[in-house]
Design a protein around this motif. Structure first.
Motif, mmCIF file in Angstrom:
data_model
loop_
_atom_site.group_PDB
_atom_site.id
_atom_site.type_symbol
_atom_site.label_atom_id
_atom_site.label_comp_id
_atom_site.label_asym_id
_atom_site.label_seq_id
_atom_site.Cartn_x
_atom_site.Cartn_y
_atom_site.Cartn_z
ATOM 1 N N UNK A 1 0.860 -1.183 0.000
ATOM 2 C CA UNK A 1 0.000 0.000 0.000
ATOM 3 C C UNK A 1 0.902 1.241 0.000
ATOM 4 N N UNK A 2 0.585 2.179 -0.896
ATOM 5 C CA UNK A 2 1.453 3.360 -1.042
ATOM 6 C C UNK A 2 1.524 4.217 0.220
ATOM 7 N N UNK A 3 0.597 4.025 1.134
ATOM 8 C CA UNK A 3 0.645 4.838 2.358
ATOM 9 C C UNK A 3 1.888 4.501 3.199
ATOM 10 N N UNK B 1 7.460 2.047 -5.065
ATOM 11 C CA UNK B 1 6.210 2.381 -5.788
ATOM 12 C C UNK B 1 5.868 1.277 -6.787
ATOM 13 N N UNK C 1 4.974 4.181 1.985
ATOM 14 C CA UNK C 1 6.197 4.710 1.370
ATOM 15 C C UNK C 1 7.021 5.517 2.371
ATOM 16 N N UNK D 1 12.321 4.944 -3.503
ATOM 17 C CA UNK D 1 10.883 5.273 -3.590
ATOM 18 C C UNK D 1 10.309 4.832 -4.937
ATOM 19 N N UNK E 1 6.624 11.776 -3.166
ATOM 20 C CA UNK E 1 7.062 10.422 -3.546
ATOM 21 C C UNK E 1 5.931 9.508 -3.998
ATOM 22 N N UNK E 2 4.692 9.969 -3.942
ATOM 23 C CA UNK E 2 3.601 9.107 -4.391
ATOM 24 C C UNK E 2 2.583 8.862 -3.305
ATOM 25 N N UNK E 3 1.602 8.040 -3.603
ATOM 26 C CA UNK E 3 0.557 7.737 -2.636
ATOM 27 C C UNK E 3 -0.285 8.960 -2.328
ATOM 28 N N UNK E 4 -0.491 9.256 -1.044
ATOM 29 C CA UNK E 4 -1.373 10.369 -0.663
ATOM 30 C C UNK E 4 -0.912 11.718 -1.234
#
Lengths: 140, 111
Positions: free
Chosen positions: A16-18, A53, A20, A49, B21-24
């Motif tokens: 999950x990108x949260x 990703x 990162x 990163x 960097x991405x995501x939120x």
């Protein structure tokens, strides 16, 4: 697994990108402990990163545990970092050239290219069982 | 990443801070841009002075913002591009795509 797990120089996070940011905090902390220059830390953090990703995106497609593993090893004056997912894999040859005129304004597709530009070495091992990408960078 | 915005001389100035960097992060900037477009504002400056670094997701957000605004008759300009971000723009051949200025005031004056 619903939260990051740290064991030595390895962090495992759910796909999950949260998460990162958790990987970045862990990575930068270790690199600072190695006495790495801030500009080099940024280059490595950008590269990791990108890989995380991608691993999260690919990892979600597989039937595996959906986790992404990041392991950092210091070897003399170099740092070696591997990022592993358990997804369906990808063929690096299939990635479009992000510098081609027709791709220049595409919103995605530059990740691996940037990693190749910033790191000293990149090794990609991918199969339908998952992908491990290992990068190496001199830290002086 | 944190994001704040303000208006100066009819121009919206976006001020992201931290790492993109991405995501939120991606949805935060994307949503803010669409909020701006819905308010009929067409001139936007992104002040990058507070951004430590960005990756390809960040570049994708800049491209998306640039094309979305351009297609709506607007313009996107960058200000205070840091050395680290500039080197990414050069590597990816995007440095000529975005009009970039040394200061926010210079970027605003260029509209």
């Amino acid at each position: 697994m619903d939260k990051p797990k740290i064991s030595g120089n390895k962090i495992t996070v759910p796909s999950d990108h949260e998460f990162l940011t958790d990987v970045d905090v862990f990575l930068e902390g270790l690199l600072r402990g190695f006495g790495t220059d801030e500009s080099v830390i940024a280059d490595i953090a950008i590269s990791v990163s990108e890989l995380v990703n991608n691993a999260i995106t690919h990892g979600r497609k597989g039937t595996g545990n959906g986790e992404v593993e990041v392991e950092i090893q210091r070897k003399d004056k170099k740092v070696q970092i591997s990022v592993t997912d358990h997804g369906t894999g990808f063929n690096p040859e299939d990635v479009d050239d992000p510098l081609a005129e027709e791709n220049l304004l595409k919103e995605v597709g530059r990740g691996i290219f940037i990693v190749r530009s910033l790191m000293d070495d990149i090794k990609i091992e991918s199969s339908d069982q998952g992908t491990t990408i290992t990068i190496t960078k001199s830290i002086g | 990443m944190q994001l704040s915005d303000r208006e100066q001389d009819g121009v919206i100035v976006l001020e992201p801070k931290g790492k993109i960097m991405g995501g939120p992060d991606a949805s935060l900037l994307h949503d803010k841009l669409h909020e701006i477009l819905e308010s009929e504002k067409k001139k936007v400056v992104i002040d990058l002075s507070g951004v430590d670094w960005m990756n390809s997701t960040g570049l994708g957000i800049l491209i998306s913002s640039y094309t979305t605004l351009k297609n709506s008759g607007g313009q996107l300009k960058l200000a205070n591009v840091t050395e680290k971000i500039q080197s990414l723009l050069v590597i990816t051949k995007l440095e000529g795509v975005f009009p970039a200025f040394d200061t926010v005031d210079d970027a605003i004056a260029s509209f």
